[in-house]
Design a protein around this motif. Structure first.
Motif, PDB file in Angstrom:
ATOM      1  N   MET A   1      96.113   1.899  18.688  1.00  0.00           N
ATOM      2  CA  MET A   1      94.916   1.123  18.416  1.00  0.00           C
ATOM      3  C   MET A   1      93.846   1.482  19.448  1.00  0.00           C
ATOM      4  O   MET A   1      94.095   1.456  20.649  1.00  0.00           O
ATOM      5  CB  MET A   1      95.251  -0.369  18.500  1.00  0.00           C
ATOM      6  CG  MET A   1      94.075  -1.267  18.205  1.00  0.00           C
ATOM      7  SD  MET A   1      94.599  -2.982  18.106  1.00  0.00           S
ATOM      8  CE  MET A   1      93.744  -3.638  19.505  1.00  0.00           C
ATOM      9  N   GLU A   2      92.669   1.809  18.975  1.00  0.00           N
ATOM     10  CA  GLU A   2      91.546   2.169  19.835  1.00  0.00           C
ATOM     11  C   GLU A   2      90.970   0.910  20.485  1.00  0.00           C
ATOM     12  O   GLU A   2      90.653  -0.057  19.797  1.00  0.00           O
ATOM     13  CB  GLU A   2      90.474   2.874  19.003  1.00  0.00           C
ATOM     14  CG  GLU A   2      89.306   3.382  19.790  1.00  0.00           C
ATOM     15  CD  GLU A   2      89.641   4.604  20.623  1.00  0.00           C
ATOM     16  OE1 GLU A   2      88.949   4.818  21.628  1.00  0.00           O
ATOM     17  OE2 GLU A   2      90.592   5.336  20.287  1.00  0.00           O
ATOM     18  N   LYS A   3      90.861   0.927  21.791  1.00  0.00           N
ATOM     19  CA  LYS A   3      90.297  -0.204  22.517  1.00  0.00           C
ATOM     20  C   LYS A   3      88.791  -0.003  22.651  1.00  0.00           C
ATOM     21  O   LYS A   3      88.334   1.091  22.953  1.00  0.00           O
ATOM     22  CB  LYS A   3      90.925  -0.309  23.902  1.00  0.00           C
ATOM     23  CG  LYS A   3      92.454  -0.325  23.889  1.00  0.00           C
ATOM     24  CD  LYS A   3      92.970  -1.593  24.440  1.00  0.00           C
ATOM     25  CE  LYS A   3      94.459  -1.691  24.598  1.00  0.00           C
ATOM     26  NZ  LYS A   3      95.334  -1.251  23.599  1.00  0.00           N
ATOM     27  N   SER A   4      88.017  -1.055  22.445  1.00  0.00           N
ATOM     28  CA  SER A   4      86.557  -0.949  22.529  1.00  0.00           C
ATOM     29  C   SER A   4      86.114  -0.827  23.987  1.00  0.00           C
ATOM     30  O   SER A   4      86.829  -1.250  24.906  1.00  0.00           O
ATOM     31  CB  SER A   4      85.895  -2.169  21.890  1.00  0.00           C
ATOM     32  OG  SER A   4      86.079  -3.308  22.709  1.00  0.00           O
ATOM     33  N   ASP A   5      84.938  -0.252  24.185  1.00  0.00           N
ATOM     34  CA  ASP A   5      84.372  -0.151  25.535  1.00  0.00           C
ATOM     35  C   ASP A   5      84.229  -1.534  26.158  1.00  0.00           C
ATOM     36  O   ASP A   5      84.446  -1.703  27.355  1.00  0.00           O
ATOM     37  CB  ASP A   5      83.021   0.559  25.503  1.00  0.00           C
ATOM     38  CG  ASP A   5      83.146   2.066  25.614  1.00  0.00           C
ATOM     39  OD1 ASP A   5      84.280   2.573  25.581  1.00  0.00           O
ATOM     40  OD2 ASP A   5      82.110   2.740  25.732  1.00  0.00           O
ATOM     41  N   PHE A   7      86.084  -4.211  25.636  1.00  0.00           N
ATOM     42  CA  PHE A   7      87.414  -4.668  26.046  1.00  0.00           C
ATOM     43  C   PHE A   7      87.817  -3.991  27.358  1.00  0.00           C
ATOM     44  O   PHE A   7      88.281  -4.647  28.295  1.00  0.00           O
ATOM     45  CB  PHE A   7      88.449  -4.355  24.958  1.00  0.00           C
ATOM     46  CG  PHE A   7      89.867  -4.632  25.387  1.00  0.00           C
ATOM     47  CD1 PHE A   7      90.382  -5.917  25.342  1.00  0.00           C
ATOM     48  CD2 PHE A   7      90.679  -3.607  25.860  1.00  0.00           C
ATOM     49  CE1 PHE A   7      91.687  -6.179  25.753  1.00  0.00           C
ATOM     50  CE2 PHE A   7      91.977  -3.856  26.278  1.00  0.00           C
ATOM     51  CZ  PHE A   7      92.487  -5.148  26.220  1.00  0.00           C
ATOM     52  N   ILE A   8      87.642  -2.671  27.431  1.00  0.00           N
ATOM     53  CA  ILE A   8      88.027  -1.919  28.631  1.00  0.00           C
ATOM     54  C   ILE A   8      87.177  -2.350  29.825  1.00  0.00           C
ATOM     55  O   ILE A   8      87.692  -2.524  30.929  1.00  0.00           O
ATOM     56  CB  ILE A   8      87.941  -0.405  28.380  1.00  0.00           C
ATOM     57  CG1 ILE A   8      88.991  -0.007  27.339  1.00  0.00           C
ATOM     58  CG2 ILE A   8      88.129   0.380  29.669  1.00  0.00           C
ATOM     59  CD1 ILE A   8      88.891   1.413  26.835  1.00  0.00           C
ATOM     60  N   LYS A   9      85.888  -2.555  29.609  1.00  0.00           N
ATOM     61  CA  LYS A   9      85.009  -3.044  30.679  1.00  0.00           C
ATOM     62  C   LYS A   9      85.524  -4.378  31.218  1.00  0.00           C
ATOM     63  O   LYS A   9      85.599  -4.587  32.434  1.00  0.00           O
ATOM     64  CB  LYS A   9      83.579  -3.194  30.151  1.00  0.00           C
ATOM     65  CG  LYS A   9      82.602  -3.719  31.169  1.00  0.00           C
ATOM     66  CD  LYS A   9      81.216  -3.859  30.570  1.00  0.00           C
ATOM     67  CE  LYS A   9      80.255  -4.495  31.562  1.00  0.00           C
ATOM     68  NZ  LYS A   9      78.918  -4.663  30.978  1.00  0.00           N
ATOM     69  N   GLY A  10      85.909  -5.276  30.339  1.00  0.00           N
ATOM     70  CA  GLY A  10      86.462  -6.564  30.753  1.00  0.00           C
ATOM     71  C   GLY A  10      87.736  -6.414  31.561  1.00  0.00           C
ATOM     72  O   GLY A  10      87.943  -7.124  32.547  1.00  0.00           O
ATOM     73  N   ARG A  11      88.595  -5.475  31.163  1.00  0.00           N
ATOM     74  CA  ARG A  11      89.842  -5.224  31.905  1.00  0.00           C
ATOM     75  C   ARG A  11      89.552  -4.668  33.305  1.00  0.00           C
ATOM     76  O   ARG A  11      90.206  -5.037  34.275  1.00  0.00           O
ATOM     77  CB  ARG A  11      90.743  -4.242  31.139  1.00  0.00           C
ATOM     78  CG  ARG A  11      91.272  -4.763  29.833  1.00  0.00           C
ATOM     79  CD  ARG A  11      92.218  -5.904  29.984  1.00  0.00           C
ATOM     80  NE  ARG A  11      93.415  -5.467  30.694  1.00  0.00           N
ATOM     81  CZ  ARG A  11      94.413  -6.266  31.032  1.00  0.00           C
ATOM     82  NH1 ARG A  11      94.358  -7.532  30.735  1.00  0.00           N
ATOM     83  NH2 ARG A  11      95.447  -5.821  31.683  1.00  0.00           N
TER      84      ARG A  11
END
Length: 157
Positions: A1-5, A7-11
């Motif tokens: 599953m491709e993670k959105s930018d 989502f990744i920024k939040g992580r």
């Protein structure tokens, strides 16, 4: 599953907060003045490295910008970038476990993790790149962010 930018920024922000970042030397990219932002990104294609998130100010005027798909960094006066997918190997400091440097004669003193301010990264072309942050918690925050991003990349594949 491709993670959105997003989502990744939040992580990235969530993980950085565990190391008391942002701080005086680690800044949220969106909080930096436009002049300072342009300085590092004028020659870099952000479509390759994703959305800029955190700027780590390093030793001797160096800096590292962690983005959602890679790093943009300045080392020895040269601005460069690398995608996380291009990282083949990595080591903190002066390669204490001989993961990257084949010539151990470069090592002049015993490895002291408190004195480290760089991460060595080997890309798929066998080049050794150096990303920087301040000594102490900043470099370990950056290293742990790198490990998290590589782990997210593996889960995606």
């Amino acid at each position: 599953m491709e993670k959105s930018d997003e989502f990744i920024k939040g992580r990235i922000i969530w993980k950085a907060e565990q190391y008391n970042c942002p701080s005086e030397t680690v800044l949220l990219f969106e909080d930096i003045s436009e002049n300072h932002q342009a300085k590092g990104l004028s020659s870099i294609d952000t479509s390759q490295v994703g959305t800029p998130v955190l700027l780590f100010n390093g030793e001797n005027g160096t800096w590292t910008l962690i983005c959602t798909k890679g790093f943009v960094f300045e080392s020895n006066g040269i601005v460069n970038s690398i995608e996380f997918s291009e990282i083949r190997n990595h080591a903190i400091g002066d390669d204490p476990f001989d993961k990257l440097l084949k010539n151990t004669s470069k090592r002049t003193k015993k490895f002291d993790k408190r004195e480290q301010h760089k991460i060595l990264i080997e890309n798929r072309d066998d080049e050794i790149l150096e990303i920087n942050a301040k000594k102490g918690s900043d470099i370990f925050a950056l290293y742990n962010l790198l490990l998290m991003m590589l782990n997210l990349k593996e889960k995606k594949e």
